[in-house]
Scaffold this motif. Structure first.
Motif, PDB file in Angstrom:
ATOM      1  N   UNK A   1       6.149  32.576  -1.864  1.00 57.21           N
ATOM      2  CA  UNK A   1       7.475  31.967  -2.002  1.00 57.21           C
ATOM      3  C   UNK A   1       7.703  30.929  -0.909  1.00 57.21           C
ATOM      4  N   UNK A   2       7.319  31.266   0.309  1.00 60.97           N
ATOM      5  CA  UNK A   2       7.459  30.311   1.407  1.00 60.97           C
ATOM      6  C   UNK A   2       6.577  29.091   1.229  1.00 60.97           C
ATOM      7  N   UNK A   3       5.364  29.300   0.708  1.00 62.57           N
ATOM      8  CA  UNK A   3       4.467  28.166   0.461  1.00 62.57           C
ATOM      9  C   UNK A   3       5.054  27.218  -0.579  1.00 62.57           C
ATOM     10  N   UNK A   4       5.609  27.763  -1.639  1.00 62.71           N
ATOM     11  CA  UNK A   4       6.199  26.924  -2.685  1.00 62.71           C
ATOM     12  C   UNK A   4       7.374  26.115  -2.150  1.00 62.71           C
ATOM     13  N   UNK A   5       8.257  26.795  -1.393  1.00 61.19           N
ATOM     14  CA  UNK A   5       9.417  26.087  -0.849  1.00 61.19           C
ATOM     15  C   UNK A   5       9.004  25.009   0.146  1.00 61.19           C
ATOM     16  N   UNK A   6       8.002  25.294   0.973  1.00 61.21           N
ATOM     17  CA  UNK A   6       7.561  24.316   1.968  1.00 61.21           C
ATOM     18  C   UNK A   6       6.914  23.104   1.312  1.00 61.21           C
ATOM     19  N   UNK A   7       6.071  23.337   0.317  1.00 59.37           N
ATOM     20  CA  UNK A   7       5.387  22.224  -0.353  1.00 59.37           C
ATOM     21  C   UNK A   7       6.390  21.345  -1.095  1.00 59.37           C
ATOM     22  N   UNK A   8       7.338  21.961  -1.806  1.00 59.79           N
ATOM     23  CA  UNK A   8       8.321  21.163  -2.551  1.00 59.79           C
ATOM     24  C   UNK A   8       9.237  20.399  -1.604  1.00 59.79           C
ATOM     25  N   UNK A   9       9.664  21.038  -0.524  1.00 60.95           N
ATOM     26  CA  UNK A   9      10.514  20.346   0.443  1.00 60.95           C
ATOM     27  C   UNK A   9       9.786  19.161   1.076  1.00 60.95           C
ATOM     28  N   UNK A  10       8.532  19.356   1.442  1.00 63.87           N
ATOM     29  CA  UNK A  10       7.759  18.248   2.006  1.00 63.87           C
ATOM     30  C   UNK A  10       7.543  17.144   0.985  1.00 63.87           C
ATOM     31  N   UNK A  11       7.293  17.523  -0.277  1.00 62.43           N
ATOM     32  CA  UNK A  11       7.071  16.519  -1.309  1.00 62.43           C
ATOM     33  C   UNK A  11       8.319  15.670  -1.538  1.00 62.43           C
ATOM     34  N   UNK A  12       9.481  16.317  -1.598  1.00 62.96           N
ATOM     35  CA  UNK A  12      10.716  15.560  -1.803  1.00 62.96           C
ATOM     36  C   UNK A  12      11.024  14.654  -0.619  1.00 62.96           C
ATOM     37  N   UNK A  13      10.817  15.166   0.582  1.00 59.55           N
ATOM     38  CA  UNK A  13      11.101  14.355   1.777  1.00 59.55           C
ATOM     39  C   UNK A  13      10.156  13.163   1.870  1.00 59.55           C
ATOM     40  N   UNK A  14       8.897  13.362   1.499  1.00 59.60           N
ATOM     41  CA  UNK A  14       7.934  12.253   1.539  1.00 59.60           C
ATOM     42  C   UNK A  14       8.223  11.251   0.424  1.00 59.60           C
ATOM     43  N   UNK A  15       8.599  11.736  -0.762  1.00 60.23           N
ATOM     44  CA  UNK A  15       8.893  10.823  -1.869  1.00 60.23           C
ATOM     45  C   UNK A  15      10.116   9.961  -1.596  1.00 60.23           C
ATOM     46  N   UNK A  16      11.025  10.461  -0.746  1.00 55.30           N
ATOM     47  CA  UNK A  16      12.182   9.633  -0.399  1.00 55.30           C
ATOM     48  C   UNK A  16      11.765   8.372   0.342  1.00 55.30           C
TER      49      UNK A  16
ATOM     50  N   UNK B   1       0.836  -1.208   0.000  1.00 58.29           N
ATOM     51  CA  UNK B   1       0.000   0.000   0.000  1.00 58.29           C
ATOM     52  C   UNK B   1       0.878   1.268   0.000  1.00 58.29           C
ATOM     53  N   UNK B   2       2.008   1.146  -0.616  1.00 56.62           N
ATOM     54  CA  UNK B   2       2.957   2.259  -0.610  1.00 56.62           C
ATOM     55  C   UNK B   2       2.449   3.496  -1.327  1.00 56.62           C
ATOM     56  N   UNK B   3       1.797   3.300  -2.485  1.00 57.26           N
ATOM     57  CA  UNK B   3       1.314   4.455  -3.238  1.00 57.26           C
ATOM     58  C   UNK B   3       0.270   5.234  -2.458  1.00 57.26           C
ATOM     59  N   UNK B   4      -0.683   4.531  -1.850  1.00 56.02           N
ATOM     60  CA  UNK B   4      -1.710   5.225  -1.078  1.00 56.02           C
ATOM     61  C   UNK B   4      -1.123   5.919   0.136  1.00 56.02           C
ATOM     62  N   UNK B   5      -0.156   5.289   0.795  1.00 58.83           N
ATOM     63  CA  UNK B   5       0.451   5.908   1.977  1.00 58.83           C
ATOM     64  C   UNK B   5       1.221   7.165   1.623  1.00 58.83           C
ATOM     65  N   UNK B   6       1.990   7.115   0.545  1.00 57.20           N
ATOM     66  CA  UNK B   6       2.812   8.278   0.162  1.00 57.20           C
ATOM     67  C   UNK B   6       1.939   9.414  -0.356  1.00 57.20           C
ATOM     68  N   UNK B   7       1.007   9.104  -1.257  1.00 53.45           N
ATOM     69  CA  UNK B   7       0.159  10.155  -1.819  1.00 53.45           C
ATOM     70  C   UNK B   7      -0.790  10.741  -0.776  1.00 53.45           C
ATOM     71  N   UNK B   8      -1.299   9.905   0.112  1.00 56.54           N
ATOM     72  CA  UNK B   8      -2.174  10.421   1.164  1.00 56.54           C
ATOM     73  C   UNK B   8      -1.432  11.357   2.108  1.00 56.54           C
ATOM     74  N   UNK B   9      -0.240  10.964   2.529  1.00 58.04           N
ATOM     75  CA  UNK B   9       0.564  11.837   3.399  1.00 58.04           C
ATOM     76  C   UNK B   9       0.927  13.130   2.695  1.00 58.04           C
ATOM     77  N   UNK B  10       1.262  13.035   1.427  1.00 63.02           N
ATOM     78  CA  UNK B  10       1.624  14.233   0.671  1.00 63.02           C
ATOM     79  C   UNK B  10       0.453  15.196   0.556  1.00 63.02           C
ATOM     80  N   UNK B  11      -0.756  14.678   0.313  1.00 59.65           N
ATOM     81  CA  UNK B  11      -1.926  15.547   0.227  1.00 59.65           C
ATOM     82  C   UNK B  11      -2.227  16.254   1.530  1.00 59.65           C
ATOM     83  N   UNK B  12      -2.130  15.526   2.638  1.00 54.67           N
ATOM     84  CA  UNK B  12      -2.376  16.151   3.941  1.00 54.67           C
ATOM     85  C   UNK B  12      -1.339  17.231   4.235  1.00 54.67           C
TER      86      UNK B  12
END
Length: 378
Positions: A252-267, A220-231
């Motif tokens: 600018x802060x919103x963009x940096x925060x979202x991308x940083x969270x997305x990369x960290x979650x995708x790892x 269930x990796x896809x659902x776990x990663x995508x669900x966490x990323x959406x939240x």
């Protein structure tokens, strides 16, 4: 003649064109006063008081005011402004007799010491950044991390490769280090430092994704990663809307925060991928980054890095159940790793960026490919 015909007395003869004109005007009804010449008077400056009893003629003042051609008080008190040369007000690249662009001098206020890297800037700072100066002088704004960050990437890749063969909980230790360095490096790469709140939020999202994956399993990796990323995207949006900063800074802060969270979650995709694919892909990324750091031209080093990754994939794949298909996993992971390496080299980054984003982004960018190829080949 009797006294009644002599208005001035008997001993004074009548003077029709001379004498006292005040009495003549009273006697002769056809007489008109003649203008008398007035002695020249000094002009009265502003703020100067006229002496008591001094005669003031408005026509004379107007005459002197209209004919005044000397220097005024303002021109005597103010010194002339010398003209400024155009070279002092415009940026001019240095001129050299040697062919090719001349190197730019290191800024005097550079906080990185011997490196000569200027501080990162936000909107509103009018100074010329090092990247802008490089573009004006015809140089590339790219500084590659070099050998030391590549060695650290290879070491972290070997840790991921070795612990993946042991188990998920062993893999979790180097993975958490990778996610923390990714969150910090992305904010520093975007010039936002310190950004403790954003780094903590992105790292917390990565830990949440890891916990969910360990709980539900890799299937269930896809659902776990995508669900966490959406939240976490929604949470980052809410936090930025509560900020009191300017709208541009908040975006600018919103963009940096979202991308940083997305990369960290995708790892966290290393936890969801097949263990053999993680072993092959992480090892191939480490070998590719070592080859990329060789003193070769950029196109040649890229080709050498991909060939080395393919060889490492075949070699490590032969020790696991992947086999010769490990070359495909190695090349795919190395290609994404080189993209992350390029991103970490852009816009004159500092040494801190090289040892955070330069180390972590290649491995983080390779995680989705390792996950997908491992599922497809497994």
């Amino acid at each position: 003649m009797s006294d009644q015909h002599q208005p001035y007395g008997g001993d004074q003869p009548y003077q029709p064109f001379g004498g006292d004109q005040q009495y003549q005007g009273a006697y002769d009804p056809h007489w008109q006063p003649q203008p008398q010449p007035q002695p020249p008077q000094a002009p009265v400056w502003p703020g100067q008081q006229q002496g008591y009893g001094q005669y003031e003629d408005p026509y004379a003042a107007q005459q002197y005011t209209q004919q005044w051609q000397g220097q005024t008080w303002e021109t005597q008190m103010q010194s002339p402004v010398p003209p400024v040369a155009a070279a002092e007000t415009a940026y001019l690249p240095p001129v050299s007799d040697q062919p090719g662009p001349a190197p730019a001098p290191a800024p005097a206020s550079a906080p990185s010491g011997k490196d000569g890297y200027g501080p990162a800037t936000l909107a509103g700072n009018a100074r010329v950044t090092d990247a802008q100066r490089a573009r004006l002088e015809g140089r590339s704004p790219i500084i590659e991390p070099g050998g030391q960050p590549a060695a650290l990437t290879a070491l972290l890749g070997l840790l991921l490769s070795g612990t993946a063969a042991i188990g998920s909980y062993a893999l979790l230790v180097p993975l958490v280090v990778l996610q923390a360095v990714t969150a910090a490096g992305w904010f520093r790469l975007n010039g936002m430092w310190p950004a403790r709140q954003g780094i903590a939020l992105a790292f917390l999202g990565a830990l949440t994704a890891d916990a969910v994956l360990l709980g539900v399993g890799p299937e269930h990796g896809a659902a776990a990663i995508l669900g966490t990323l959406g939240v976490w995207v929604l949470l980052s949006l809410v936090l930025q809307l509560r900020s009191h900063a300017d709208p541009d800074e908040r975006m600018y802060g919103l963009t940096a925060t979202v991308v940083s969270a997305a990369l960290s979650v995708l790892a966290a995709g290393y936890l969801a991928a097949e263990a053999d694919a993680v072993t092959v892909g992480a090892a191939a990324v480490g070998v590719a980054l070592i080859a990329r750091a060789l003193p070769l031209p950029t196109p040649a080093s890229v080709v050498v890095a991909l060939l080395a990754a393919a060889g490492a994939g075949v070699a490590v794949g032969g020790m696991t159940g992947v086999g010769a298909e490990g070359a495909l996993v190695g090349v795919g992971a190395a290609g994404c790793a080189l993209i992350g390496h390029r991103v970490a080299s852009y816009d004159y980054p500092s040494r801190f960026v090289h040892f955070t984003a330069g180390v972590a982004l290649p491995l983080t960018a390779a995680a989705p490919v390792v996950w997908v190829l491992g599922r497809a080949l497994g």
